[in-house]
Write an enzyme that holds these catalytic residues in place. Sequence first.
Site, PDB file in Angstrom:
ATOM      1  N   CYS A 195       0.801  -1.227   0.000  1.00 50.58           N
ATOM      2  CA  CYS A 195       0.000   0.000   0.000  1.00 50.58           C
ATOM      3  C   CYS A 195       0.833   1.276   0.000  1.00 50.58           C
ATOM      4  O   CYS A 195       0.293   2.363  -0.211  1.00 50.58           O
ATOM      5  CB  CYS A 195      -0.965  -0.011   1.188  1.00 50.58           C
ATOM      6  SG  CYS A 195      -2.167  -1.353   1.123  1.00 50.58           S
ATOM      7  N   HIS A 237      -2.826   7.203   2.596  1.00 57.91           N
ATOM      8  CA  HIS A 237      -3.361   5.911   2.173  1.00 57.91           C
ATOM      9  C   HIS A 237      -4.693   5.699   2.867  1.00 57.91           C
ATOM     10  O   HIS A 237      -4.812   5.873   4.087  1.00 57.91           O
ATOM     11  CB  HIS A 237      -2.372   4.806   2.542  1.00 57.91           C
ATOM     12  CG  HIS A 237      -2.936   3.434   2.443  1.00 57.91           C
ATOM     13  ND1 HIS A 237      -3.652   2.999   1.353  1.00 57.91           N
ATOM     14  CD2 HIS A 237      -2.902   2.386   3.328  1.00 57.91           C
ATOM     15  CE1 HIS A 237      -4.040   1.751   1.552  1.00 57.91           C
ATOM     16  NE2 HIS A 237      -3.604   1.358   2.733  1.00 57.91           N
ATOM     17  N   ASN A 288     -10.495   0.375   0.959  1.00 59.31           N
ATOM     18  CA  ASN A 288      -9.037   0.419   0.869  1.00 59.31           C
ATOM     19  C   ASN A 288      -8.651  -0.191  -0.478  1.00 59.31           C
ATOM     20  O   ASN A 288      -8.791  -1.393  -0.683  1.00 59.31           O
ATOM     21  CB  ASN A 288      -8.443  -0.370   2.033  1.00 59.31           C
ATOM     22  CG  ASN A 288      -6.934  -0.432   2.011  1.00 59.31           C
ATOM     23  OD1 ASN A 288      -6.289  -0.183   1.006  1.00 59.31           O
ATOM     24  ND2 ASN A 288      -6.350  -0.791   3.146  1.00 59.31           N
TER      25      ASN A 288
END
Length: 355
Positions: free
Chosen positions: A114, A254, A284
């Site tokens: 990520c 993020h 996400n």
Amino acid sequence: MRQPIGIIGTGSYLPVHSVSNTEVAAEAGVTDEWITRKTRIRSRRRAAPHEATSDLAAAAARAALVQAGITADQVSYLVVATSTPDHPQPATASIVQHLIGATNAAAFDVNSVCSGFVFALSVANGLLHDQPHGYALVIGADVYSRILDRSDRKTAILFGDGAGAVLLGPVAAGQGLLGTRLTTRGDQHELIGVPAGGSRTPASAATVANGQHYFTMNGRAVRSFVDASLSSEVEALLRDTSVAAQDVQHFVPHQANGTMLSDVWPKLGLDGATCHVKLEHYGNTGAASIPITLDLVHRKRLLAENDLVLLCGFGGGMSIGSSLLSWPPTRYARSAAVFTPERDKVGATAFAGLH
């Protein structure tokens, strides 16, 4: 003096199919209310059966190119940040290069999970300094729906599919990427991963039967890592770039978990900044989450020329990547010349999923 490099175009793509908390909750053995309270996510997008990571990445890349007014054959480098590639090999970036016709671009992947988009942004920025009149496409793209155990409430509730892209190119002095800080804590690499399918544990009937090709995460430990590390990384980057925390106007993190971000945000000292959290309907999206959010913010004309924008990714490895940018004049920058409202079909299609 080195030619400053900055973001001159953004793009994104999210699959059409939206999956509600109700559907995810039924498979994971929880409730809609529990997911919303734990994550602030209400729905997420899921790639169609015919869509792979490269397809999502190519759509986002096309939107960024159109926005910037640059053709694919002008791109010198194409970097895809992903931990869900189309295949173990070749690089997903090579497939994207073919799909969009970026015939002159050197193409390769970056996998920092990520954090990957910020890592890829740093690499592309460095490459362009050696070719100051060139352009680079940096894409974050992930299709996590293909590697999730939908009965695992720690992971199944969080992730969605999507892609975001930026086009890097020359900008005026004082604008563009001002600094980047990348760190990795390999001693904690076991907190996030997919156990099988690589050279350590090759794919076999046994690994499939044991569910070892699913994504796993120690959520509590990951949260502790972010809580303990993020503020010091932000402080170090600001110190390195001689920028005061109160001068930052935008923070694009993020999009891991809304509840976690709301707990971490006050500790960063960015009192003059807006923290952009757009995960409610997208979840996400891994390496795609920062560029998707940046594209949404940019196209809504929330970024003004010379605004200071802080990007911050964190994820498996364990890794943290942060970049500070001074926003240049772009098609959607508030103080720049605004183009006609007549939108190109590619840009409109790619952006439609963000409304």
